[in-house]
Write an enzyme that holds these catalytic residues in place. Sequence first.
Site: not given
Length: 501
Positions: A262-265, A274
């Site tokens: 996930s983008k939080r990882d 990113f």
Amino acid sequence: MENIRLRFAPSPTGPLHIGGVRTALYNYLFAKKHNGTFILRIEDTDQNRNVVGAESYIIEALEWCGISFDEGPHIGGNFQPYRQSDRKKIYLQYAKQLVENGFAYYAFDTAEELDEMRKTMEDKGIQGAKYNYETRAMMKNSLTLDPGESQRLLTKGENVTVRLLIPKDEDIVIEDLIRGEVTFNSNELDDKIILKADGMPTYHLANVVDDHLMKISHVIRGEEWLSSTAHHLLLYAFFGWKPPFFAHLPLILKPSGKGKLSKRDGAVFGFPVFPLEWKPENEEEHFSGFREEGFLPEALVNFLAFLGWNPGDEREIFSLNELINVFSIEKIVKSGARFDFDKAKWYNQQYIIAENNEKLAVMIQPQLEAKGMYFDIKYIERFAGLMKERVVNISEFLESAGYFFNRPAEYDEKIISKKYKPENKVAFEEIAQLLKENDHLHMGETIKSWISNHGYKLGDILPVLRLAVTGGTQGPDLFDMIHLIGNQECAARIKLFLERV
Ligand code: GLU
């Protein structure tokens, strides 16, 4: 084969995650391999979720990766417009057509009425009920109301949505190019809203209408869209259109292999997820990117290509053009692909080593200038050449070898106490003198012979010499380094060192 046309269709709801970059890449590779066209289509019909700056981020990120489009909102093309919010009128007409042909219907239910329906179903023991063959008869829609009432509500225009009329007990078979046959029973599907109360289409209608109108031949997208594809195939059938080929990509998994990345990882595991940093104004979220972490775009692309695909042999290093040549959908794996940041670093290292010094210097120079240091580009090139086998990213050049540009501010104390013998001071003074007298010469052999001829041990002198020049114990060949930093400067550094110890 008919015209090959692929599209990347992101929703501009935030920065593009590397999973999205991989999807774009696979679409691009397939399109280019077959001399096809690659299209950017912005799917921004969910106005509440659109984020300012996301569209330009997507374009910039893919451009940085070398993934270019043939058509898109930023470059035009024969199938304009390429932003769905600019195509609103088109969808309305298709939604009406479906209603007229009995494949869709108007629904007028409020949010409260939908809640009520779910509660009623819960009381009957059915959790999370959907708007479907079981429930639509108890709702307020053009199937249940008499035509006059429907017409009245339609004219009033409040809460009017269009829903798909999903047929009962039908098997919908997706011939997925990666997964093979995947079958959904229509009873699992809900009567999806295809046109919202604000007149905007939902993803499903807009996506199908546009893929058809833009003559998309192949849809390559993430696995999370697989169940939507069942709805989409019904839509194609309702319209009487030939569907494109579908290929659903495996998930990208967390480094542990458990769960979707996930983008939080990124923050959790300490690596970027990113391509570029994302730092919108007025937003707390700030994510670093591969570019800012010192990755070469070629390395990221090569790494991402292998996240769920491989050429079927041992080779691992491929330029974008080589990837175009070898890419095939058959070699995409079915199971999730584990995100391994060490592998990303390995790729970056390979690309840095293979990169020419001129290009590396161009990337290093701005970092120096940002610190107020102005060096001749030729010097930076030679520096890059000496260091490139020792770093895994562009920022490490300066982080690990700032001494090429600055005198050391301190020395590794442990090495001083272990290696520096005050009785050897005179040897260092003599070596400094030798350097001073031999401007511009490579002094490796001369200094080593001097050390042996004067009865010193190389092991007593060389580590200390390195310490005096760099402040530490690591780095490229000592004499190559001295040669580049300059014999005069190194002589001065040795003196400084002797004064300080
Ligand atoms: N707009 C969808 C997304 O954000 C597109 C999915 C598809 O490719 O159909 O991923």
